[in-house]
Design a protein around this motif. Structure first.
Motif, PDB file in Angstrom:
ATOM      1  N   ALA A   1       1.266  -0.951   0.181  1.00 39.48           N
ATOM      2  CA  ALA A   1       0.157   0.010  -0.125  1.00 39.48           C
ATOM      3  C   ALA A   1       0.792   1.167  -0.118  1.00 39.48           C
ATOM      4  O   ALA A   1       1.767   1.336   1.165  1.00 39.48           O
ATOM      5  N   GLY A   2       0.916   1.870  -0.922  1.00 44.69           N
ATOM      6  CA  GLY A   2       1.573   2.932  -1.296  1.00 44.69           C
ATOM      7  C   GLY A   2       1.558   3.464  -2.385  1.00 44.69           C
ATOM      8  O   GLY A   2       0.084   3.508  -3.344  1.00 44.69           O
ATOM      9  N   GLY A   3       2.425   4.331  -3.091  1.00 47.22           N
ATOM     10  CA  GLY A   3       2.058   5.236  -4.435  1.00 47.22           C
ATOM     11  C   GLY A   3       3.044   4.641  -5.365  1.00 47.22           C
ATOM     12  O   GLY A   3       3.607   3.711  -4.696  1.00 47.22           O
TER      13      GLY A   3
ATOM     14  N   ARG B   1       9.738 -19.368  -6.587  1.00 46.35           N
ATOM     15  CA  ARG B   1       7.934 -19.327  -6.699  1.00 46.35           C
ATOM     16  C   ARG B   1       8.016 -18.120  -6.008  1.00 46.35           C
ATOM     17  O   ARG B   1       8.196 -17.853  -5.049  1.00 46.35           O
ATOM     18  N   PRO B   2       8.576 -16.629  -6.122  1.00 46.39           N
ATOM     19  CA  PRO B   2       7.671 -15.530  -5.871  1.00 46.39           C
ATOM     20  C   PRO B   2       6.448 -14.537  -5.257  1.00 46.39           C
ATOM     21  O   PRO B   2       6.209 -15.684  -6.794  1.00 46.39           O
ATOM     22  N   PRO B   3       6.209 -14.586  -4.639  1.00 46.05           N
ATOM     23  CA  PRO B   3       5.121 -14.246  -4.404  1.00 46.05           C
ATOM     24  C   PRO B   3       4.348 -13.341  -5.108  1.00 46.05           C
ATOM     25  O   PRO B   3       5.162 -12.154  -5.223  1.00 46.05           O
ATOM     26  N   PRO B   4       3.066 -13.356  -5.378  1.00 43.44           N
ATOM     27  CA  PRO B   4       2.943 -12.017  -6.308  1.00 43.44           C
ATOM     28  C   PRO B   4       2.325 -11.365  -5.465  1.00 43.44           C
ATOM     29  O   PRO B   4       1.912 -11.636  -4.217  1.00 43.44           O
ATOM     30  N   VAL B   5       2.681  -9.857  -6.451  1.00 46.00           N
ATOM     31  CA  VAL B   5       2.010  -8.073  -5.131  1.00 46.00           C
ATOM     32  C   VAL B   5       0.930  -8.582  -6.162  1.00 46.00           C
ATOM     33  O   VAL B   5       0.098  -7.890  -6.991  1.00 46.00           O
ATOM     34  N   ALA B   6       0.099  -7.830  -5.063  1.00 45.99           N
ATOM     35  CA  ALA B   6      -1.073  -6.245  -4.994  1.00 45.99           C
ATOM     36  C   ALA B   6      -0.461  -4.869  -4.800  1.00 45.99           C
ATOM     37  O   ALA B   6      -0.542  -5.188  -3.577  1.00 45.99           O
ATOM     38  N   THR B   7      -0.738  -4.421  -5.421  1.00 44.40           N
ATOM     39  CA  THR B   7      -1.108  -2.939  -5.028  1.00 44.40           C
ATOM     40  C   THR B   7      -1.841  -1.899  -4.738  1.00 44.40           C
ATOM     41  O   THR B   7      -2.595  -2.050  -6.022  1.00 44.40           O
ATOM     42  N   MET B   8      -1.789  -1.633  -3.408  1.00 48.16           N
ATOM     43  CA  MET B   8      -3.290  -0.658  -2.794  1.00 48.16           C
ATOM     44  C   MET B   8      -2.967   0.805  -3.432  1.00 48.16           C
ATOM     45  O   MET B   8      -1.778   1.191  -2.557  1.00 48.16           O
ATOM     46  N   PRO B   9      -3.728   1.734  -4.267  1.00 49.05           N
ATOM     47  CA  PRO B   9      -3.950   2.897  -4.555  1.00 49.05           C
ATOM     48  C   PRO B   9      -3.644   3.303  -3.291  1.00 49.05           C
ATOM     49  O   PRO B   9      -4.626   3.780  -2.211  1.00 49.05           O
ATOM     50  N   LEU B  10      -2.366   4.079  -2.978  1.00 47.65           N
ATOM     51  CA  LEU B  10      -2.271   5.402  -1.816  1.00 47.65           C
ATOM     52  C   LEU B  10      -1.343   6.392  -1.905  1.00 47.65           C
ATOM     53  O   LEU B  10      -1.395   7.395  -1.155  1.00 47.65           O
ATOM     54  N   GLY B  11      -1.900   6.808  -3.530  1.00 45.84           N
ATOM     55  CA  GLY B  11       0.422   7.931  -3.343  1.00 45.84           C
ATOM     56  C   GLY B  11      -0.773   8.729  -4.226  1.00 45.84           C
ATOM     57  O   GLY B  11      -2.642   9.198  -4.153  1.00 45.84           O
ATOM     58  N   THR B  12      -0.664   9.730  -5.383  1.00 47.27           N
ATOM     59  CA  THR B  12      -0.980  10.923  -5.917  1.00 47.27           C
ATOM     60  C   THR B  12      -1.687  10.044  -7.449  1.00 47.27           C
ATOM     61  O   THR B  12      -2.484  10.411  -7.751  1.00 47.27           O
ATOM     62  N   GLY B  13      -0.280   9.819  -7.981  1.00 46.11           N
ATOM     63  CA  GLY B  13      -0.780   8.885  -9.408  1.00 46.11           C
ATOM     64  C   GLY B  13      -1.510   7.633  -9.581  1.00 46.11           C
ATOM     65  O   GLY B  13      -2.712   7.159 -10.302  1.00 46.11           O
TER      66      GLY B  13
END
Length: 491
Positions: free
Chosen positions: A108-110, A128-140
Motif C-alpha cells: 500500500a503506497g504510491g 516461486r516468488p509471491p505475486p504482488v497486489a498494489t493498494m492505491p495510496l499515492g497521488t498518481g
C-alpha cells in the motif's frame, strides 16, 4: 502461542507467529489459510491515510505480518521470512510449505513504493516468488490502476480493507516484463564526478558495486548505477514537475494530507514549471538538444531514434497507465500499425512503447477518446546519451520517483542511460485489469512474436552483462540465504 486471528473469514489471510517471530512455539492444529499475506504499508503515503491503514490492518491480521516501510526494510523482512520457511520445509513442516506456496504480498503506497517492493521480490530470485497486489495510496497510482485496483484508495476502515482482502484472494496472477536500467556517469579526466552525480536516487536505482572480477557492469572510468522499472521511465518536463512536487512535500509534509490537494498541487506546478507554458529559453528543455537517443531493433543493431524537435518529454511505457490512469500510446489504427511495424502493447511481449510529448497541452489530448502522445517506437532496448548542451541538468523519473540529473558541462563528461528487458515478475490483477497479455485469448488481434531473452541477451557487445549480477535490480541490498538454507533444494 495462541493463534488469535483464526476467527471469521480473517483466518484465510493470517500467518501464525512461529513462522514470523523467532523463538515462537509451534502448534499442530493450525488452519491452512487460503491466502496468507505479507503486508507492506508506506505510512507516509496518502497523508494521514497511510497511518490509518496501518492501524486497520494490524487490527484485522496478525500484527507480525504487517510492516510499516518507514521502520522496516522490506528486503530484510522477506529474507527473514523465507529463510525461516526454507528451514521449516527442510525439517518436514508441510504447513510451512503450504504457506510458502500460497503466500501473496500486498503493498500500500504510491507508484514508487510499489516499484520498490516489486524490485525487492525480483532481487530475491525465488523459484516461486509471491505475486504482488498494489493498494492505491499515492497521488498518481498508475500501477494499481493498471491491474484493476483503482485510482483512489478504497478506504481505511475495516469494511473497506476486508473487501480489498477478498479481492486479493480472488485475484488472478499476471506476468509482466521487467526492465533493467543502467546509468553510467563518465568520470572526467580532471576533477571529480560530483557535477554529474545525482544528489538523491529513487529506491529503484542504487549504486552498483563490483561483486566479482567477471562482473562487467562496472566499467573503469565510470560511476555505474542500476535499477529497474515496471511501469515507466521518463525524461524531461513531466519528471521536473514530479520532482518539484516531491521536493515541496518533503519540505511541508503537513500540507499534503489529502489526495485531492496533492493532485491540484500537481496541476499548479505544471503551470509554474513551464510544462504548460514553455520558458523563453525553451530549447534547453528539448530532448533533442540534450541527448542522442538510440533504439535496438534486431541483431544488436542500434538505430538513431528520430525525435521531433519540439519534444520536451519522453516516456518509456510498459503498462497502459500514466499521469493518473491515462494511456499515452492509445490505439493506433490497423493500417498505420502495419506500415510502422507496430504491435498491440502487451505487458509480457518483451517490448515497451516510447512516447513523446511537446508540453502539457499535448498531454491533455489523452483525455480525448482517441487521444495519444507522439508514438516514437516499440523496442526491447533504448539508450540515451546525454552530452554538453544548453541545460546543466535534466529530470528523470522511474515509476513515480523523480530525481534531478546533472548534465556534463564540457565534452569530457558523459551520462548514458540504457534500458533493456530482463525477466518478468508476477502481479495480481482483478477483472478490471487494464493490461493485456499476449497469452490471454481474450486479447484482440494476433499478438506479436515474443522477443525472448535468448534473442537479445546475445545481440551486442554488452551480452556479457546478461550475468548473475544483471539480475539485481538495485531495489534492495544484495543478500543471500545462509549457507545452510542456500544448499537446500527449492520446490
Amino acid at each position: 502461542m495462541a493463534y488469535k486471528n483464526n476467527i471469521g473469514g480473517m483466518k484465510d489471510f493470517s500467518i501464525p507467529d512461529y513462522i514470523l517471530v523467532p523463538g515462537a512455539k509451534i502448534r499442530n492444529d493450525y488452519y491452512i489459510p487460503e491466502c496468507p499475506l505479507i503486508v507492506f504499508i508506506n505510512s507516509k503515503s496518502g497523508g494521514q491515510l497511510g497511518g490509518e491503514l496501518l492501524t486497520t490492518y494490524n487490527s484485522l491480521l496478525n500484527k507480525n505480518q504487517v510492516f510499516d516501510l518507514g521502520s522496516n526494510a522490506p528486503d530484510m523482512v522477506l529474507h527473514r521470512i523465507y529463510s525461516k520457511l526454507e528451514k521449516l520445509k527442510h525439517n518436514g513442516d508441510t504447513f510451512a510449505a503450504e504457506i510458502q506456496k500460497r503466500l501473496r504480498i500486498i503493498v500500500a503506497g504510491g507508484d514508487g513504493t510499489a516499484s520498490w517492493i516489486i524490485g525487492v521480490v525480483a532481487d530475491l530470485k525465488l523459484h516461486r516468488p509471491p505475486p504482488v497486489a498494489t493498494m492505491p495510496l499515492g497521488t498518481g497510482n498508475n500501477i494499481p490502476f493498471s491491474f484493476g485496483w483503482g485510482r483512489k484508495n478504497p478506504g481505511t476502515d475495516k469494511e473497506a480493507v476486508m473487501s480489498f482482502l477478498n479481492q486479493v484472494k480472488d485475484a488472478k496472477e499476471l506476468k509482466i516484463d521487467s526492465w533493467h536500467v543502467i546509468m553510467r556517469l563518465k568520470t572526467p579526466k580532471e576533477g571529480s564526478c560530483e557535477h554529474i552525480a545525482p544528489v538523491e536516487l529513487p529506491h529503484a536505482l542504487h549504486t552498483c558495486h563490483p561483486v566479482s572480477p567477471t562482473d562487467k557492469l562496472n566499467l573503469e572510468g565510470y560511476h555505474t548505477y542500476r535499477g529497474g522499472f515496471w511501469n515507466y521511465f521518463s525524461i524531461g518536463m513531466d519528471a521536473q514537475v514530479s520532482y518539484k512536487f516531491h521536493s515541496e512535500r518533503k519540505l511541508h509534509p503537513e500540507r499534503f494530507k489529502h489526495q485531492l490537494y496533492n493532485q491540484s498541487c500537481y496541476l499548479r506546478l505544471g503551470c509554474t514549471q513551464g510544462w504548460f507554458f514553455a520558458p523563453l529559453k525553451s530549447s534547453a528543455w528539448k530532448i533533442a538538444q540534450l541527448a542522442t537517443v538510440k533504439i535496438m531493433k534486431k541483431h544488436g543493431q542500434w538505430e538513431d531514434l528520430n525525435i521531433p524537435q519540439s519534444t520536451r518529454s519522453i516516456v518509456c511505457l510498459n503498462l497502459p497507465s500514466f499521469a493518473g490512469g491515462l494511456n499515452p500510446w492509445g490505439t493506433p489504427n490497423r493500417k498505420k500499425s502495419i506500415n510502422r511495424d507496430l504491435t498491440n502493447p502487451y505487458v509480457d511481449d518483451g517490448l515497451f512503447e516510447v512516447v513523446g510529448f511537446r508540453d502539457a497541452w499535448h498531454g491533455l489530448l489523452l483525455l480525448a477518446p482517441k487521444g495519444h502522445g507522439t508514438r516514437l517506437a516499440q523496442t526491447s532496448r533504448i539508450r540515451f546519451e546525454f552530452h554538453k548542451g544548453e541545460a546543466d541538468f535534466t529530470f528523470m523519473r522511474i515509476d513515480g520517483e523523480p530525481w534531478k540529473q546533472p548534465i556534463p558541462k564540457d565534452d569530457d563528461g558523459r551520462v548514458v542511460v540504457e534500458i533493456s528487458h530482463h525477466g518478468q515478475v508476477t502481479m495480481l490483477a482483478t477483472s478490471s485489469c487494464q493490461c493485456k497479455s499476449m497469452h490471454d485469448p481474450s486479447s484482440s488481434s494476433t499478438p506479436a512474436t515474443s522477443q525472448g531473452e535468448e534473442e537479445f541477451s546475445t545481440t551486442d557487445d554488452s551480452s556479457s552483462e546478461n550475468s548473475e549480477q544483471r539480475r539485481k535490480f538495485g531495489a534492495a541490498d544484495t543478500f543471500k540465504y545462509t549457507d545452510a538454507i542456500q544448499s537446500l533444494k527449492l520446490d
